[in-house]
Design an enzyme around this catalytic site. Structure first.
Site, mmCIF file in Angstrom:
data_model
loop_
_atom_site.group_PDB
_atom_site.id
_atom_site.type_symbol
_atom_site.label_atom_id
_atom_site.label_comp_id
_atom_site.label_asym_id
_atom_site.label_seq_id
_atom_site.Cartn_x
_atom_site.Cartn_y
_atom_site.Cartn_z
ATOM 1 N N HIS A 15 26.611 -38.706 -12.077
ATOM 2 C CA HIS A 15 26.019 -37.871 -11.029
ATOM 3 C C HIS A 15 24.595 -37.432 -11.386
ATOM 4 O O HIS A 15 24.258 -36.260 -11.198
ATOM 5 C CB HIS A 15 26.861 -36.606 -10.827
ATOM 6 N N HIS A 58 31.081 -33.447 -6.720
ATOM 7 C CA HIS A 58 30.544 -34.813 -6.607
ATOM 8 C C HIS A 58 29.375 -34.780 -5.618
ATOM 9 O O HIS A 58 29.402 -34.009 -4.658
ATOM 10 C CB HIS A 58 31.646 -35.764 -6.178
HETATM 11 C C1 LIG Z 1 29.964 -45.406 -11.108
HETATM 12 C C2 LIG Z 1 29.593 -44.269 -10.220
HETATM 13 C C3 LIG Z 1 30.569 -43.401 -9.746
HETATM 14 C C4 LIG Z 1 30.239 -42.334 -8.918
HETATM 15 N N1 LIG Z 1 31.230 -41.597 -8.354
HETATM 16 C C5 LIG Z 1 30.924 -40.712 -7.377
HETATM 17 C C6 LIG Z 1 31.945 -40.086 -6.619
HETATM 18 O O1 LIG Z 1 33.149 -40.347 -6.789
HETATM 19 N N2 LIG Z 1 31.569 -39.199 -5.660
HETATM 20 C C7 LIG Z 1 30.261 -38.873 -5.437
HETATM 21 O O2 LIG Z 1 29.986 -38.024 -4.606
HETATM 22 N N3 LIG Z 1 29.282 -39.471 -6.134
HETATM 23 C C8 LIG Z 1 29.583 -40.404 -7.065
HETATM 24 N N4 LIG Z 1 28.588 -41.056 -7.716
HETATM 25 C C9 LIG Z 1 27.192 -40.649 -7.460
HETATM 26 C C10 LIG Z 1 26.637 -41.096 -6.104
HETATM 27 O O3 LIG Z 1 27.126 -42.366 -5.746
HETATM 28 C C11 LIG Z 1 25.106 -41.089 -6.198
HETATM 29 O O4 LIG Z 1 24.684 -39.803 -6.548
HETATM 30 C C12 LIG Z 1 24.395 -41.483 -4.902
HETATM 31 O O5 LIG Z 1 24.969 -42.624 -4.334
HETATM 32 C C13 LIG Z 1 22.918 -41.698 -5.207
HETATM 33 O O6 LIG Z 1 22.213 -42.042 -4.046
HETATM 34 P P1 LIG Z 1 20.652 -42.355 -4.128
HETATM 35 O O7 LIG Z 1 20.223 -42.722 -2.763
HETATM 36 O O8 LIG Z 1 19.968 -41.253 -4.823
HETATM 37 O O9 LIG Z 1 20.534 -43.616 -5.107
HETATM 38 P P2 LIG Z 1 21.235 -45.049 -5.029
HETATM 39 O O10 LIG Z 1 22.331 -45.064 -4.046
HETATM 40 O O11 LIG Z 1 21.555 -45.447 -6.410
HETATM 41 O O12 LIG Z 1 20.106 -45.977 -4.427
HETATM 42 C C14 LIG Z 1 18.966 -46.411 -5.125
HETATM 43 C C15 LIG Z 1 18.684 -47.839 -4.671
HETATM 44 O O13 LIG Z 1 17.378 -48.211 -5.061
HETATM 45 C C16 LIG Z 1 17.407 -49.519 -5.590
HETATM 46 N N5 LIG Z 1 16.274 -49.642 -6.500
HETATM 47 C C17 LIG Z 1 16.088 -48.992 -7.672
HETATM 48 N N6 LIG Z 1 14.899 -49.354 -8.215
HETATM 49 C C18 LIG Z 1 14.325 -50.230 -7.350
HETATM 50 C C19 LIG Z 1 13.100 -50.948 -7.352
HETATM 51 N N7 LIG Z 1 12.216 -50.840 -8.341
HETATM 52 N N8 LIG Z 1 12.841 -51.765 -6.308
HETATM 53 C C20 LIG Z 1 13.732 -51.897 -5.279
HETATM 54 N N9 LIG Z 1 14.911 -51.242 -5.240
HETATM 55 C C21 LIG Z 1 15.192 -50.423 -6.262
HETATM 56 C C22 LIG Z 1 18.766 -49.606 -6.261
HETATM 57 O O14 LIG Z 1 19.178 -50.929 -6.488
HETATM 58 C C23 LIG Z 1 19.645 -48.838 -5.294
HETATM 59 O O15 LIG Z 1 20.168 -49.671 -4.288
HETATM 60 C C24 LIG Z 1 28.883 -42.116 -8.577
HETATM 61 C C25 LIG Z 1 27.896 -42.975 -9.049
HETATM 62 C C26 LIG Z 1 28.232 -44.056 -9.838
HETATM 63 C C27 LIG Z 1 27.159 -44.994 -10.298
#
Ligand SMILES: Cc1cc2nc3c(=O)[nH]c(=O)nc-3n(C[C@H](O)[C@H](O)[C@H](O)COP(=O)(O)OP(=O)(O)OC[C@H]3O[C@@H](n4cnc5c(N)ncnc54)[C@H](O)[C@@H]3O)c2cc1C
Ligand SMILES: *[C@@H]1O[C@H](CO)[C@@H](O)[C@H](O)[C@H]1NC(C)=O
Ligand SMILES: *[C@@H]1O[C@H](CO)[C@@H](O)[C@H](O)[C@H]1NC(C)=O
Ligand SMILES: *[C@@H]1O[C@H](CO)[C@@H](O)[C@H](O)[C@H]1NC(C)=O
Length: 601
Positions: free
Chosen positions: A535, A579
């Site tokens: 997280h 979460h």
């Molecule tokens: C294994 C795991 C279990 C989890 N379990 C839970 C849960 O049960 N419940 C919950 O609420 N949360 C959970 N989380 C956390 C939650 O999923 C994340 O906090 C949330 O999805 C993050 O969203 P975001 O948009 O910040 O980033 P992300 O969804 O990670 O999106 C970032 C995106 O940017 C892309 N990217 C990165 N760098 C570049 C670049 N240089 N060029 C192009 N693209 C790029 C990545 O590939 C990715 O697709 C979990 C996370 C993980 C990894």
């Protein structure tokens, strides 16, 4: 350097005509357009929400750039139970932390989703919107009342809806439909009941107090014990890709470029409000001679996540000037806090051997049982695989007078926010240093600190955008965090010592935990075994307009730059005590409205 496009004068107010229909490109060399109104970097959780909402107005052209592939047809992504098998595979960036001083020097795996949907496509599906208190505290930290719960509630309601569990049972008393919304992400309580579910509820009702039964955490009170709510609909994972992006992917004003990494932002000029970074450099390999550029006519939005966003900012010269200079990067905008403040929930897997055979351990050991369980999912969307590995969870505030709170301000946002978490797993959950024993039946109670005070960082290891950055989540580096973790481990044992468990299950602490009798032993066990809940948050924090700390303002605009926003979990000023994916959806929905308002869309 050879570029496929060169800098075109910056035109802020023009709309581009959208004559071609939407396309999913797999290489930057295929792009036919080099200018879009809005460029979204990262097609993950937040990026997919923005892609959907911002293309509702057909006059706006949007390009989404995603480093990974499309995850929608991947069986392991679709099957909720298999979520725990995804880290370390092709859909994970598979980072590793730096050596952790709070973990006796161990490094830990650091999973981040790679592909459309981002981390929402590989996470463990738990869906918690955060207490009213956490949102109200964000309003106070940013000095912007628009972040208070009463205002962001509309975005929660707009992002998800409650659907029936896969088994269609009567869920009265297990969830409160009146606190749920009508958005695209599907949320449900477990669709396959496990023997321990009843025991957890019975124990909660018997013990009361800190373990009181909570019918629905998403009512805003994140204390007590209750059923897990997960991003599952019809027995399948519901993620940002399937819920937000795929339904609109054929819009003619949306292009999606996958398998392509943003390598940096390029400054095109300077306005009186600051430097303009609206040129986005792309590539698929470390080959510096094979890059393209695209330009955003209105805005560039970083949604690359808690690791990717500060990495791209720093590669672009936006960050702490002195450390950028020492790497040979020309500093263009000095923001000391880019990459600082990394915060995550530390987690320990507490294993208990049980006398009952009512656990799913054999499914992971016996290939034919695994095959038939998967077969059941494939043929009818029923059975064990319709859920994540856990059906119930609890959130506790520390007991009054806890030594963890002595001499410090309470790190939880208010009385409806917890300090620690319990997750009840009906088998040997593969989330720590130990692997499942070849025989026996087990329960796992995952204990987590949800209001941690440790803070770490994301820094560059190299100027190569394809090199992994240095990720230091600083796990268990404060007194509060270790003391709170020990309390959660004790809570797990108190809970399992209650009468309902003594009939069939008779749980007995397993492995080194059995010998960890004192608080000090438990602390050592935690340091030897903790990982995180995955997280991470806070590496490009929101702060008030006048604050010298932080990276973005309360409208998520990078301070000192123009037409550049961050929309992902990096902007969280503090970490929700639960979460965190629902908070990402809420932030992204609100950001979409802010952007529409800013440009009159
Ligand atoms: C294994 C795991 C279990 C989890 N379990 C839970 C849960 O049960 N419940 C919950 O609420 N949360 C959970 N989380 C956390 C939650 O999923 C994340 O906090 C949330 O999805 C993050 O969203 P975001 O948009 O910040 O980033 P992300 O969804 O990670 O999106 C970032 C995106 O940017 C892309 N990217 C990165 N760098 C570049 C670049 N240089 N060029 C192009 N693209 C790029 C990545 O590939 C990715 O697709 C979990 C996370 C993980 C990894
Ligand atoms: C699907 O996910 C699995 C992980 O279980 C991974 O090994 C595989 O490479 C993925 N497939 C694609 C096409 O990404
Ligand atoms: C540049 O990279 C793209 C995407 O990986 C690839 O398809 C193309 O062949 C490369 N071009 C050169 C000249 O290497
Ligand atoms: C579990 O135990 C019960 C009662 O002892 C027995 O009837 C049943 O066959 C066992 N199930 C498995 C899967 O071993």
């Amino acid at each position: 350097m050879k570029f496929q496009l060169l800098v075109i004068p910056f035109v802020h107010l023009a709309f581009l005509p959208n004559l071609v229909s939407a396309t999913v490109y797999t290489s930057h060399t295929q792009l036919t357009k080099r200018q879009y109104d809005i460029i979204i970097i990262g097609g993950g959780t937040a990026g997919s929400v923005l892609a959907n909402r911002l293309t509702e107005n057909s006059k706006v052209s949007v390009l989404v750039i995603e480093a990974g592939a499309d995850t929608k047809d991947n069986l392991s992504v679709q099957v909720p139970f298999l979520g725990s098998t995804l880290p370390g595979t092709a859909v994970d960036w598979a980072f590793t932390s730096t050596a952790q001083s709070g973990l006796n020097g161990r490094t830990i795996p650091y999973a981040r989703g790679l592909g459309l949907g981002g981390s929402s496509a590989i996470n463990l599906l738990t869906y918690n919107r955060g207490s009213d208190d956490i949102w109200n505290s964000w309003a106070s930290i940013t000095g912007d009342s628009a972040w208070c719960w009463n205002n962001v509630k509309q975005y929660y309601l707009k992002s998800s809806s409650l659907v029936a569990p896969a088994d269609g049972r009567d869920t009265t008393g297990q969830v409160d439909p009146s606190v749920h919304g009508s958005g695209p992400v599907e949320v449900s309580v477990p669709g396959f009941s496990l023997p321990i579910d009843t025991l957890v509820v019975q124990t909660s009702k018997q013990l009361g107090g800190r373990f009181k039964y909570n019918v629905d955490f998403n009512s805003g009170d994140f204390t007590g014990v209750g059923f897990m709510q997960s991003t599952v609909g019809g027995g399948e994972r519901s993620d940002a890709n399937t819920a937000y992006l795929q339904p609109v992917i054929s819009r003619s004003n949306l292009d999606v470029l996958i398998n392509t990494q943003v390598t940096k932002l390029v400054q095109s000029g300077t306005s009186k409000l600051g430097p303009i970074f609206n040129i986005v450099e792309l590539g698929s390999t470390a080959d510096k001679n094979n890059r393209s550029q695209v330009m955003a006519l209105k805005e560039t939005i970083l949604s690359a996540g808690v690791i990717g966003t500060p990495q791209i900012l720093q590669l672009s010269g936006i960050g702490p000037s002195a450390s950028l200079k020492s790497l040979g990067i020309t500093p263009l905008l000095d923001i000391a806090d880019v990459g600082t403040g990394l915060v995550d929930h530390p987690m320990v897997a507490n294993y208990f051997q049980v006398s009952s055979n009512g656990t799913w351990d054999d499914v992971l050991r016996d290939n034919s049982l695994l095959g038939s369980t998967l077969g059941q999912w494939q043929s009818s969307r029923q059975g064990l695989f319709v859920d994540s590995p856990a059906n119930t969870q609890g959130y506790q505030r520390l007991p009054a007078g806890s030594s963890a709170l002595a001499g410090i301000a309470d790190p939880a946002a208010g009385s409806k926010s917890a300090h620690t978490e319990l997750i009840f797993v009906d088998g040997f959950a593969p989330f720590g240093e130990l692997t499942q024993p070849a025989t026996g039946n087990y329960l796992t109670v995952l204990t987590a600190v949800v209001s941690p005070t440790s803070r770490g960082s994301v820094t560059l290891a190299s100027t190569d955008p394809f090199a992994k950055p240095l990720i230091n989540p600083a796990v268990l580096t404060t007194n509060f965090d270790i003391l709170a973790m020990v309390q959660a481990m004790k809570d797990a044992q108190t809970f399992l010592a209650a009468a309902p468990w003594q009939q069939d299950f008779k749980p007995v602490a397993f492995g080194d935990l059995a010998n960890a009798k004192t608080d000090a032993d438990k602390a050592t066990f935690a340091r030897n075994n903790a990982v995180t809940v995955n997280h991470p948050a806070g590496t490009a924090r929101m702060s008030s307009a006048s604050s010298k700390s932080g990276v973005v303002d309360s409208q998520l605009r990078v301070k000192g730059a123009q037409f550049l926003r961050v929309v992902d979990a990096s902007v969280f000023p503090t970490i929700p005590e639960c979460h965190i994916q629902a908070a990402v959806y809420i932030v992204a929905e609100r950001a979409a409205d802010l952007i529409k308002t800013a440009y009159g869309l």
